[in-house]
Design an enzyme around this catalytic site. Sequence first.
Site, PDB file in Angstrom:
ATOM      1  CD1 TRP A 189      -2.687   1.786   0.632  1.00 39.42           C
ATOM      2  CD2 TRP A 189      -1.242   2.467   2.193  1.00 39.42           C
ATOM      3  NE1 TRP A 189      -3.026   3.084   0.980  1.00 39.42           N
ATOM      4  CE2 TRP A 189      -2.144   3.524   1.935  1.00 39.42           C
ATOM      5  CE3 TRP A 189      -0.230   2.679   3.137  1.00 39.42           C
ATOM      6  CZ2 TRP A 189      -2.081   4.758   2.590  1.00 39.42           C
ATOM      7  CZ3 TRP A 189      -0.156   3.902   3.790  1.00 39.42           C
ATOM      8  CH2 TRP A 189      -1.078   4.922   3.516  1.00 39.42           C
ATOM      9  CD  GLU A 230      -4.528  -1.669   2.432  1.00 37.92           C
ATOM     10  OE1 GLU A 230      -5.328  -1.263   3.281  1.00 37.92           O
ATOM     11  OE2 GLU A 230      -3.355  -2.013   2.722  1.00 37.92           O
ATOM     12  CE  LYS A 232      -6.356   6.018   3.477  1.00 42.23           C
ATOM     13  NZ  LYS A 232      -5.374   6.201   4.562  1.00 42.23           N
ATOM     14  CG  ASP A 263      -8.441  -0.923   5.370  1.00 40.57           C
ATOM     15  OD1 ASP A 263      -9.493  -0.375   5.747  1.00 40.57           O
ATOM     16  OD2 ASP A 263      -7.411  -0.933   6.055  1.00 40.57           O
ATOM     17  CG  HIS A 266      -8.196   1.821   2.572  1.00 39.95           C
ATOM     18  ND1 HIS A 266      -6.943   1.388   2.214  1.00 39.95           N
ATOM     19  CD2 HIS A 266      -8.068   2.321   3.823  1.00 39.95           C
ATOM     20  CE1 HIS A 266      -6.095   1.607   3.211  1.00 39.95           C
ATOM     21  NE2 HIS A 266      -6.768   2.164   4.201  1.00 39.95           N
ATOM     22  CG  HIS A 290      -5.670  -4.810   6.130  1.00 34.56           C
ATOM     23  ND1 HIS A 290      -4.652  -3.895   5.971  1.00 34.56           N
ATOM     24  CD2 HIS A 290      -5.064  -6.029   6.151  1.00 34.56           C
ATOM     25  CE1 HIS A 290      -3.496  -4.528   5.883  1.00 34.56           C
ATOM     26  NE2 HIS A 290      -3.729  -5.821   5.985  1.00 34.56           N
ATOM     27  CG  ASP A 298      -8.486   4.419   6.471  1.00 37.10           C
ATOM     28  OD1 ASP A 298      -8.949   3.452   7.082  1.00 37.10           O
ATOM     29  OD2 ASP A 298      -7.292   4.516   6.145  1.00 37.10           O
ATOM     30  CG  ASP A 300      -7.116   2.912  10.451  1.00 38.53           C
ATOM     31  OD1 ASP A 300      -7.362   1.786  10.013  1.00 38.53           O
ATOM     32  OD2 ASP A 300      -6.505   3.775   9.781  1.00 38.53           O
ATOM     33  CG  ASP A 330      -4.866  -1.478   9.136  1.00 34.41           C
ATOM     34  OD1 ASP A 330      -4.351  -0.824  10.059  1.00 34.41           O
ATOM     35  OD2 ASP A 330      -4.709  -1.198   7.933  1.00 34.41           O
TER      36      ASP A 330
END
Length: 420
Positions: A189, A230, A232, A263, A266, A290, A298, A300, A330
């Site tokens: 990524w 990955e 985003k 993810d 993302h 993820h 994003d 997290d 993640d």
Amino acid sequence: MDVVKRYEEARKIYKSLDVDTEAALDKLKDVAISIHCWQGDDVVGFDSKEALSGGIQTTGNYMGRARNPKELMEDIAKVISLVPGAKKLNLHASYAIIDEGEMINGKKVDRDSILPKHFKAWVDFAKEHNLGLDFNPTFFSHPMVKDGLTLSSPDEEVRKFWVEHGKRCIEISEYFAKETGKPCLMNIWIPDGYKDIPADRLGPRARFKKSLDEILSIPYDKSKVFICLESKVFGIGVESYTVGSAEFCMNYVANKGITPLMDNGHYHPTELVSDKISSMLLFNERLALHITRPVRWDSDHVVLFDDETKEICKEIVRANALDRVFIATDYFDASINRISAWATGLRNLEKALLYALLEPKSLKELQNNFDFTKLMVMHEKLKEMPFGDVWQEYLRREGVVDDYYSEVKKYEEEVLVKRS
């Protein structure tokens, strides 16, 4: 009523819906979840000590951040004891353990020259705790991230530096797989992009493609190392244009025959990864995920036992794809106890997988027979099922405590407060 008796009652209730709780528990214990190492130290790492960059940030300053490999391993070991099921450990390249002043070919060891030996301590740790290892090149928080660009940089010195980093990471991933005897997922990524509308969208993506081609040109054992890409949608400071967009990554993966990684933070807020899984599985031998919790973007946040986490797990189970999907967490929250953040998110993901495994297969038949009335009724009925009793039995069999908060607070008082 004790845990076993409650479970036996729950088992009978689920059996009335033709659900075998024993089969579900037996299957769940072998599903390996990859634990992200970066929750414990706020994504600081051990190499460059640069401020976190790449359009991501950690908020909060709760006591007890791991400051070195010993402390981080100590924390991860504690988390492992609080989470049931099979596990892997997901490392970033920035967690290389390099001796101060170490030189290679007369130059200080940098990310373009890291070697398997710089991760030997992690391999030893993995073997001690029966963990597989996954890996991520670290294309952020480093002086060679110039103007926010890495593999897509027009500066050849910068681009070549990061290409070499990617190549070194493939070698390290193969080392992990050989040493642990378990496949290693290596995920690429990059944070590259622009804050405002670019004049050239094609050029950076062409350079990114060239860089990926060069990284993948080195030979590696494809039965042991699974390379992922990955995407985003955007990040802080790269709001208008992301080089590694979903379309770029999906097409590159299809062209090269590597593994796509999604993810669930993302994508645009109205997009759901749970809706994408079935499509991706139809066209890819394997899929990587993820799991995080995005709040508007994003961000997290710690994974909860929420609707989307449950839907993601349902889609994997419904597709009979537990052996085709690499699952990792993640997120990074420094506003609360980091051990609790780790354990809470991992346990919730395990809960979601169990919840999915306890879904009656008859639901598909109801859909195929267009009996949407009963399908809705059944979906609601499942919310009343004694799921918690099955979960408690899983914890008992795995030798994991239910009240992990007390364990976390004890660890905080005995270990974490001494770090401040």
